[in-house]
Write a protein that holds these residues in place. Sequence first.
Motif, PDB file in Angstrom:
ATOM      1  N   ILE A  68       0.858  -1.176   0.000  1.00 27.95           N
ATOM      2  CA  ILE A  68       0.000   0.000   0.000  1.00 27.95           C
ATOM      3  C   ILE A  68       0.894   1.226   0.000  1.00 27.95           C
ATOM      4  CG2 ILE A  68      -1.769   1.294   1.252  1.00 27.95           C
ATOM      5  CD1 ILE A  68      -2.835  -1.286   2.348  1.00 27.95           C
ATOM      6  N   GLY A  69       0.775   2.048  -1.044  1.00 36.03           N
ATOM      7  CA  GLY A  69       1.644   3.214  -1.142  1.00 36.03           C
ATOM      8  C   GLY A  69       1.512   3.913  -2.471  1.00 36.03           C
ATOM      9  N   ASP A  70       2.575   4.623  -2.858  1.00 33.63           N
ATOM     10  CA  ASP A  70       2.556   5.434  -4.078  1.00 33.63           C
ATOM     11  C   ASP A  70       3.058   4.633  -5.277  1.00 33.63           C
ATOM     12  OD1 ASP A  70       5.308   5.310  -3.689  1.00 33.63           O
ATOM     13  OD2 ASP A  70       5.455   7.347  -2.870  1.00 33.63           O
ATOM     14  N   SER A  71       3.469   5.336  -6.335  1.00 33.99           N
ATOM     15  CA  SER A  71       3.893   4.655  -7.564  1.00 33.99           C
ATOM     16  C   SER A  71       5.164   3.839  -7.363  1.00 33.99           C
ATOM     17  CB  SER A  71       4.093   5.668  -8.696  1.00 33.99           C
ATOM     18  OG  SER A  71       5.047   6.653  -8.332  1.00 33.99           O
ATOM     19  N   LEU A  72       6.002   4.222  -6.386  1.00 35.26           N
ATOM     20  CA  LEU A  72       7.181   3.401  -6.088  1.00 35.26           C
ATOM     21  C   LEU A  72       6.758   2.097  -5.415  1.00 35.26           C
ATOM     22  CD1 LEU A  72       9.992   4.446  -6.905  1.00 35.26           C
ATOM     23  CD2 LEU A  72       8.426   6.330  -6.497  1.00 35.26           C
ATOM     24  N   GLY A  73       5.662   2.138  -4.677  1.00 28.69           N
ATOM     25  CA  GLY A  73       5.093   0.909  -4.127  1.00 28.69           C
ATOM     26  C   GLY A  73       4.538   0.029  -5.239  1.00 28.69           C
ATOM     27  N   ARG A  74       3.984   0.658  -6.244  1.00 29.76           N
ATOM     28  CA  ARG A  74       3.478  -0.090  -7.391  1.00 29.76           C
ATOM     29  C   ARG A  74       4.630  -0.734  -8.163  1.00 29.76           C
ATOM     30  NH1 ARG A  74       0.689   2.561 -12.731  1.00 29.76           N
ATOM     31  NH2 ARG A  74       0.270   0.625 -13.854  1.00 29.76           N
ATOM     32  N   GLN A  75       5.762  -0.032  -8.249  1.00 30.62           N
ATOM     33  CA  GLN A  75       6.930  -0.627  -8.891  1.00 30.62           C
ATOM     34  C   GLN A  75       7.402  -1.861  -8.125  1.00 30.62           C
ATOM     35  OE1 GLN A  75      10.046   2.467  -9.880  1.00 30.62           O
ATOM     36  NE2 GLN A  75       9.499   1.664 -11.895  1.00 30.62           N
ATOM     37  N   GLN A  76       7.399  -1.769  -6.799  1.00 31.09           N
ATOM     38  CA  GLN A  76       7.825  -2.915  -5.999  1.00 31.09           C
ATOM     39  C   GLN A  76       6.859  -4.084  -6.176  1.00 31.09           C
ATOM     40  OE1 GLN A  76       8.400  -2.073  -1.828  1.00 31.09           O
ATOM     41  NE2 GLN A  76       9.314  -4.080  -1.426  1.00 31.09           N
ATOM     42  N   PHE A  77       5.580  -3.797  -6.290  1.00 31.51           N
ATOM     43  CA  PHE A  77       4.565  -4.823  -6.534  1.00 31.51           C
ATOM     44  C   PHE A  77       4.793  -5.515  -7.878  1.00 31.51           C
ATOM     45  CE2 PHE A  77       0.492  -5.190  -8.946  1.00 31.51           C
ATOM     46  CZ  PHE A  77       0.012  -6.369  -8.377  1.00 31.51           C
ATOM     47  N   GLN A  78       4.976  -4.735  -8.937  1.00 33.05           N
ATOM     48  CA  GLN A  78       5.184  -5.322 -10.258  1.00 33.05           C
ATOM     49  C   GLN A  78       6.500  -6.089 -10.314  1.00 33.05           C
ATOM     50  OE1 GLN A  78       4.613  -2.598 -13.530  1.00 33.05           O
ATOM     51  NE2 GLN A  78       2.512  -2.126 -12.943  1.00 33.05           N
ATOM     52  N   SER A  79       7.514  -5.563  -9.641  1.00 35.96           N
ATOM     53  CA  SER A  79       8.792  -6.267  -9.561  1.00 35.96           C
ATOM     54  C   SER A  79       8.601  -7.650  -8.943  1.00 35.96           C
ATOM     55  CB  SER A  79       9.782  -5.444  -8.717  1.00 35.96           C
ATOM     56  OG  SER A  79      10.829  -6.251  -8.222  1.00 35.96           O
ATOM     57  N   LEU A  80       7.863  -7.726  -7.843  1.00 35.75           N
ATOM     58  CA  LEU A  80       7.662  -9.009  -7.174  1.00 35.75           C
ATOM     59  C   LEU A  80       6.871  -9.974  -8.051  1.00 35.75           C
ATOM     60  CD1 LEU A  80       8.092 -10.727  -4.667  1.00 35.75           C
ATOM     61  CD2 LEU A  80       5.973  -9.765  -3.720  1.00 35.75           C
ATOM     62  N   MET A  81       5.877  -9.488  -8.758  1.00 36.62           N
ATOM     63  CA  MET A  81       5.112 -10.364  -9.650  1.00 36.62           C
ATOM     64  C   MET A  81       6.027 -10.965 -10.724  1.00 36.62           C
ATOM     65  SD  MET A  81       2.025 -10.639  -8.567  1.00 36.62           S
ATOM     66  CE  MET A  81       1.382 -11.508  -9.999  1.00 36.62           C
ATOM     67  N   CYS A  82       6.935 -10.151 -11.252  1.00 35.23           N
ATOM     68  CA  CYS A  82       7.879 -10.651 -12.260  1.00 35.23           C
ATOM     69  C   CYS A  82       8.869 -11.628 -11.640  1.00 35.23           C
ATOM     70  CB  CYS A  82       8.633  -9.487 -12.904  1.00 35.23           C
ATOM     71  SG  CYS A  82       7.633  -8.464 -14.009  1.00 35.23           S
ATOM     72  N   MET A  83       9.309 -11.352 -10.421  1.00 34.32           N
ATOM     73  CA  MET A  83      10.267 -12.232  -9.754  1.00 34.32           C
ATOM     74  C   MET A  83       9.653 -13.591  -9.449  1.00 34.32           C
ATOM     75  SD  MET A  83      11.948  -9.394  -7.176  1.00 34.32           S
ATOM     76  CE  MET A  83      12.955 -10.545  -6.231  1.00 34.32           C
ATOM     77  N   LEU A 126      -1.099  -8.262  -3.679  1.00 30.95           N
ATOM     78  CA  LEU A 126      -1.912  -7.136  -4.134  1.00 30.95           C
ATOM     79  C   LEU A 126      -1.223  -5.802  -3.897  1.00 30.95           C
ATOM     80  CD1 LEU A 126      -3.450  -5.367  -1.662  1.00 30.95           C
ATOM     81  CD2 LEU A 126      -4.635  -7.541  -1.373  1.00 30.95           C
ATOM     82  N   TYR A 127      -1.703  -4.810  -4.609  1.00 36.53           N
ATOM     83  CA  TYR A 127      -1.222  -3.437  -4.450  1.00 36.53           C
ATOM     84  C   TYR A 127      -2.427  -2.502  -4.429  1.00 36.53           C
ATOM     85  CZ  TYR A 127       0.157   1.239  -5.947  1.00 36.53           C
ATOM     86  OH  TYR A 127       0.283   2.599  -6.056  1.00 36.53           O
ATOM     87  N   TYR A 128      -2.382  -1.541  -3.502  1.00 33.73           N
ATOM     88  CA  TYR A 128      -3.415  -0.511  -3.439  1.00 33.73           C
ATOM     89  C   TYR A 128      -2.743   0.853  -3.448  1.00 33.73           C
ATOM     90  CZ  TYR A 128      -7.231   2.438  -1.786  1.00 33.73           C
ATOM     91  OH  TYR A 128      -8.173   3.431  -1.672  1.00 33.73           O
ATOM     92  N   TRP A 129      -3.242   1.736  -4.327  1.00 29.04           N
ATOM     93  CA  TRP A 129      -2.649   3.072  -4.463  1.00 29.04           C
ATOM     94  C   TRP A 129      -3.139   3.987  -3.348  1.00 29.04           C
ATOM     95  CZ3 TRP A 129      -4.154   8.174  -5.159  1.00 29.04           C
ATOM     96  CH2 TRP A 129      -3.153   9.050  -5.604  1.00 29.04           C
ATOM     97  N   SER A 130      -2.202   4.423  -2.500  1.00 28.61           N
ATOM     98  CA  SER A 130      -2.482   5.407  -1.465  1.00 28.61           C
ATOM     99  C   SER A 130      -1.217   6.246  -1.321  1.00 28.61           C
ATOM    100  CB  SER A 130      -2.843   4.736  -0.135  1.00 28.61           C
ATOM    101  OG  SER A 130      -3.063   5.707   0.875  1.00 28.61           O
ATOM    102  N   ALA A 131      -1.147   7.324  -2.088  1.00 30.26           N
ATOM    103  CA  ALA A 131       0.090   8.099  -2.185  1.00 30.26           C
ATOM    104  C   ALA A 131       0.489   8.741  -0.869  1.00 30.26           C
ATOM    105  CB  ALA A 131      -0.055   9.166  -3.262  1.00 30.26           C
ATOM    106  N   CYS A 132      -0.491   9.088  -0.020  1.00 28.41           N
ATOM    107  CA  CYS A 132      -0.187   9.802   1.226  1.00 28.41           C
ATOM    108  C   CYS A 132      -0.387   8.942   2.464  1.00 28.41           C
ATOM    109  CB  CYS A 132      -1.033  11.071   1.330  1.00 28.41           C
ATOM    110  SG  CYS A 132      -2.819  10.751   1.367  1.00 28.41           S
TER     111      CYS A 132
END
Length: 465
Positions: free
Chosen positions: A199-214, A257-263
Amino acid sequence: MNKDISTSAENKTVNYQEGQLSNILAPAGPVAETIPDKRKETTESLAEGQAKDKHVVEAEKNSSAENSTILTKTEENGKKNLGEKNSKLEKESVDRRSSADSANLSSSERIKADENSTMLEQNQACNYAKGKWVVDDSRPLYSGAHCKQWLSQMWACRLMQRTDFAYERLRWQPKDCQMEEFEGSRFLTRMQDRTLAFIGDSLGRQQFQSLMCMVTGGKERPDVEDVGKEYGLVKPRGAIRPNGWAYRFPSTNTTILYYWSACLCDLDPLNITNPATEYAMHLDRAPAFLRQYLHKFDVLVLNTGHHWNRGKLKANRWVMHVGGMPNTNRKIADIAGAKNFTIHSIVSWVNSQLPEHPRLKAFYRSISPRHFVNGDWNTGGSCDNTTPMSIGKEVLQDESSDYSAGSAVKGTGVKLLDITALSQVRDEGHISQYSITASRGVQDCLHWCLPGVPDTWNEILFAQL
């Protein structure tokens, strides 16, 4: 085959001064994500934390006696108590082998499982934030050109015009301890019947996509189920994308899972009938999504940071609220103070929930650094370097460069996933001038190429599960 990239003839201590960090920490405009560099008396800035705590030491190929003495007290104590830990591990491994899932293991598999368990227990004393980057010819862990099912094209540098990919072959080597090698199958086994939430911002989304690929090795996996609806993650009418994604691996019933919550705040529209309404930004209230679904999570990774600037708040029409009312506290009204207050609030709330959710492992990830040089995202700032500044350097600081994150988790059951300093020396790993979404002449020195640095964040996370 691993190659040490330490090249210096003698050890030097390089102190990052505020002047040197000005490009990294400079405030951004309305659209860019940034780290605020203004700090009131109530809080310290990330730059101050780095200037006080950060020591990046150039490593000598043949370590001197001085270097060999740099050990954490935790590591020393861990070695002293190794006999006691091994006896405890022996009992735990027997218990594990008696379970239904491991009843049919071969003797060689049992030995390997016991060895892995022993290494995991020993690594509890490891400070993964200390170490250095080394060349590893077996990297990357997946192909950026082929992981199309999980990886956004705007972060897949193999699909851009970039031609140098040496950054993909660097592996993080913690100091004085061994980090467990990541394997997708091992991750799924460890996370059987469990859910991991970013749960976080776009850098959290990058970490999520990275893990899915890994986890998938970057390969197509038609068996993986999209379970976003279970978490309300569906694309709203008129929206470009949903507020997050959730995928389940049916073989082990593992959900990521990933949820967008920038703040990392709860956001409420002040006037639901007005499409242009402002939003109450509740600095002391966890996002509604987290409050609603926390009971379903076994591993939680939180992050925030780059949306904390006046431009972002104005563009998003966010109005700070505390205690259900518009904020009137001048100390919190300062952006840096508000961010620090929010990080402490969310960590404190999660910590208060741990007794009710004893199986939950909660992490707060420290901030990912940006590397704009000679300007910012909208004033000609760039990050064209292809030779990493990590060459010949070793990160040896005891405290996190992210002061707010480090102080927030102290004394709580929430663990710090400290990635700031190790990412700081990887300026060549950003998307840079090759962004396919930025305007002409604008470089992305915030987000990372994938495969890349966020993979290491997940390796460190995996080592602590």
